[in-house]
Design an enzyme around this catalytic site. Sequence first.
Site, PDB file in Angstrom:
ATOM      1  N   ASP B  64     -30.086  41.588  59.935  1.00 38.22           N
ATOM      2  CA  ASP B  64     -29.191  41.571  61.091  1.00 38.22           C
ATOM      3  C   ASP B  64     -29.156  42.906  61.828  1.00 38.22           C
ATOM      4  O   ASP B  64     -28.429  43.053  62.807  1.00 38.22           O
ATOM      5  CB  ASP B  64     -27.775  41.108  60.685  1.00 38.22           C
ATOM      6  CG  ASP B  64     -27.177  41.924  59.554  1.00 38.22           C
ATOM      7  OD1 ASP B  64     -27.943  42.497  58.759  1.00 38.22           O
ATOM      8  OD2 ASP B  64     -25.940  41.994  59.458  1.00 38.22           O
ATOM      9  N   HIS B 268     -19.166  44.724  63.556  1.00 34.77           N
ATOM     10  CA  HIS B 268     -19.831  44.123  62.386  1.00 34.77           C
ATOM     11  C   HIS B 268     -18.890  43.160  61.659  1.00 34.77           C
ATOM     12  O   HIS B 268     -18.779  43.141  60.438  1.00 34.77           O
ATOM     13  CB  HIS B 268     -20.350  45.193  61.421  1.00 34.77           C
ATOM     14  CG  HIS B 268     -21.453  44.677  60.524  1.00 34.77           C
ATOM     15  ND1 HIS B 268     -21.200  44.199  59.254  1.00 34.77           N
ATOM     16  CD2 HIS B 268     -22.772  44.531  60.716  1.00 34.77           C
ATOM     17  CE1 HIS B 268     -22.338  43.807  58.700  1.00 34.77           C
ATOM     18  NE2 HIS B 268     -23.315  43.998  59.574  1.00 34.77           N
TER      19      HIS B 268
END
Lengths: 301, 301
Positions: B64, B268
């Site tokens: 990611d 995040h």
Amino acid sequence: MNLTILGCYAATPRTFTNPTSQVLEISNRLFLIDCGEGTQVQLRKNKVKFSAINHIFISHLHGDHFYGLIGLISTFNLLNRNNPLTVYGPVGVKEIIKLQLKLSNSWPQYELNFVELSSNQSEVVFEDDKVIVKTIPLKHRIYTNGYLFQEKPKERKLNVAAVQEYQIETCYYQNIKNGKDITLDNGKIIPNELLTFDPPAPKSYAFCSDTVYNEDIVEIINGVDVLYHESTFLESEEVLAEKTMHSTAKQAAKIAKQANVKQLLLGHYSTRYESIESFKDEAQTIFEQTQLSNDGVTFQF
Amino acid sequence: MNLTILGCYAATPRTFTNPTSQVLEISNRLFLIDCGEGTQVQLRKNKVKFSAINHIFISHLHGDHFYGLIGLISTFNLLNRNNPLTVYGPVGVKEIIKLQLKLSNSWPQYELNFVELSSNQSEVVFEDDKVIVKTIPLKHRIYTNGYLFQEKPKERKLNVAAVQEYQIETCYYQNIKNGKDITLDNGKIIPNELLTFDPPAPKSYAFCSDTVYNEDIVEIINGVDVLYHESTFLESEEVLAEKTMHSTAKQAAKIAKQANVKQLLLGHYSTRYESIESFKDEAQTIFEQTQLSNDGVTFQF
């Protein structure tokens, strides 16, 4: 047989167009074909059930056909996948994926298999009781295969009224569906065609991308129900097509015509063209049964 | 200083959320920080000029944060990029990229450089006349760095009225802007503060993702204008945060407070939470100057 186009544009993902990826549903199996960047998001947008994908077929290692593979493999793991996954693709695909999984220290908990390809002859890469998948060797700048998906002949349909009339016991039904004649207790033979109807014809789908115009594939894909053939360019860019080892819409149509396919589906359009309608127009001068693929469209065949 | 959030969600790209990537504009330089899958499309959507990105900083090799890198590098080539591109990241990033470029037979025509990192001490990785970039060693499941971007002290602003009043010649202006006093022909010394104004204070930005709560970074990021600190979880998942080596919003706020930063930016986020507002609420119980990052938002600092 359903085909969902997740992406059908060449080169790079853009705001409204996606690189190559398709989901083929055939005999209740779900096959993912190519996996450009963003494929996992396209799967979500098109509400494809991630866990139903057990086989991924990669044509070649240009980015617009496989850069989404590592992300999808990782996401399968985050989603706690259990089923084994098999990836079919050119030699090298395993090394790329394994290296990234090793460096991220995140080897999947599910079984991940690779079938690496290097032959220049068509070969069977997958087979179960209902479907067979063969490679279609293509000619491109790097080693590339298309894939031919074929349903196996289906069992015949039982004529319920007839088997009841002859008082045939249930235990013989499977033999009858398999095409066998039946001998009655009095010795009389009832031919199968009196006890069954013809099954639906097995379907077939040929995926051919990326490739320069190549008549060698005609024999392999002869008579398929649907041929997806790349058409990166229009005829005006024929020289460029040959130079970059891509095809024009007209060339795709020529292949479709020679192979006597039922339908042609165009795709892998260069993003240089403002509209894709011209691709259909050009192809239909050669082959009438032509349709345009487009991202997010599902075809039922 | 402008910061555009291309993606600020954890784990996987989804229909409406993107994995980590940011564009920092500082002293007219454009730095890309992390590059999750789909970053190139996010760059397009946010109208960032591709060719202005010459440096890409990768924190770590979890998907990611870097699965979009190979696609962006390839697209730069398709866009006929000329400028050199430098990628900063953990050892291994070069091997991953080179392997894929080799197997696709598409090495870029522009100069592609890698600065591979392995130190556990903060080190300078980039420096020019206006900006300096240092690593911020983080603690995560694999080797990870944050990055500290600092403007160098700017030259003083000329007090045009004053230099004219003292009839100082133009050739001395640069020295004056550099902070020097001036001796007039009559021997009189004019102190610099009479000839200049204070320059704008140099800006600084610290990117810290992914990391478990780690007070070791406080010294490195002390006093920065903006701290982006990961907050994957809320306090209710504190045990999970520690287990997965991530932080909670409250822990991010504790670091911000100890480091005496001007502003904290959270990001995040785990996609398990329906709304991200709670992240801000929790952090503000510790550190008032907290903002939420979100995909597609540009902050001006």
